[in-house]
Write an enzyme that holds these catalytic residues in place. Structure first.
Site, PDB file in Angstrom:
ATOM      1  N   HIS A 216       0.844  -1.198   0.000  1.00 21.05           N
ATOM      2  CA  HIS A 216       0.000   0.000   0.000  1.00 21.05           C
ATOM      3  C   HIS A 216       0.881   1.251   0.000  1.00 21.05           C
ATOM      4  O   HIS A 216       0.913   2.019   0.962  1.00 21.05           O
ATOM      5  CB  HIS A 216      -0.946  -0.022   1.199  1.00 21.05           C
TER       6      HIS A 216
ATOM      7  N   HIS B 220       1.477   1.678  -5.785  1.00 17.62           N
ATOM      8  CA  HIS B 220       0.146   1.057  -5.826  1.00 17.62           C
ATOM      9  C   HIS B 220      -0.918   2.114  -6.106  1.00 17.62           C
ATOM     10  O   HIS B 220      -1.824   1.900  -6.915  1.00 17.62           O
ATOM     11  CB  HIS B 220      -0.125   0.342  -4.505  1.00 17.62           C
TER      12      HIS B 220
ATOM     13  N   HIS C 249      -6.773   6.464  -1.970  1.00 17.39           N
ATOM     14  CA  HIS C 249      -7.519   5.356  -1.357  1.00 17.39           C
ATOM     15  C   HIS C 249      -6.751   4.610  -0.268  1.00 17.39           C
ATOM     16  O   HIS C 249      -7.360   3.977   0.587  1.00 17.39           O
ATOM     17  CB  HIS C 249      -8.005   4.380  -2.438  1.00 17.39           C
ATOM     18  N   ASP C 250      -5.459   4.677  -0.235  1.00 18.76           N
ATOM     19  CA  ASP C 250      -4.662   4.028   0.816  1.00 18.76           C
ATOM     20  C   ASP C 250      -3.703   5.027   1.479  1.00 18.76           C
ATOM     21  O   ASP C 250      -2.648   4.639   1.998  1.00 18.76           O
ATOM     22  CB  ASP C 250      -3.861   2.853   0.252  1.00 18.76           C
TER      23      ASP C 250
END
Length: 97
Positions: free
Chosen positions: A12, A16, A53-54
């Site tokens: 993550h 990514h 998102h992460d």
């Protein structure tokens, strides 16, 4: 600024995030979703979501953090600590660039 918010963990990480963002872009454009189905505001929201998102992922699963009583699990009352932290980090980044 979003890129700098990604930790250097094995999965993550910022690479990514870039891959997810690229895939999102490919799907919506090759799939013909813009401009017919996705208006500019939704498009922007999706880009932000894909990019962040992460954000600040610590490299642990939600279940592990809850079972370990990790500070993020306690902060978010054992309710999806990773996801709540990602979105809170993005909101904080947008508020304080």
């Amino acid at each position: 600024a979003i890129e700098a918010g990604y930790n250097n963990n094995p999965y993550h990480n910022k690479t990514h995030a870039a891959d997810v963002l690229r895939m999102f872009h490919t799907i919506i454009h090759l799939g013909g979703l813009t401009p017919r189905y996705i208006d500019p505001l939704v498009h922007l929201a999706c880009i932000l979501a894909a990019a962040a998102h992460d954000l600040q992922h610590v490299g642990l699963t939600n279940d592990f953090m809850i079972n370990d009583e990790h500070s993020l699990a306690l902060c978010y009352n054992d309710n999806a600590p990773n996801e709540n932290h990602h979105v809170a980090s993005l909101f904080n980044l947008m508020k304080n660039p």
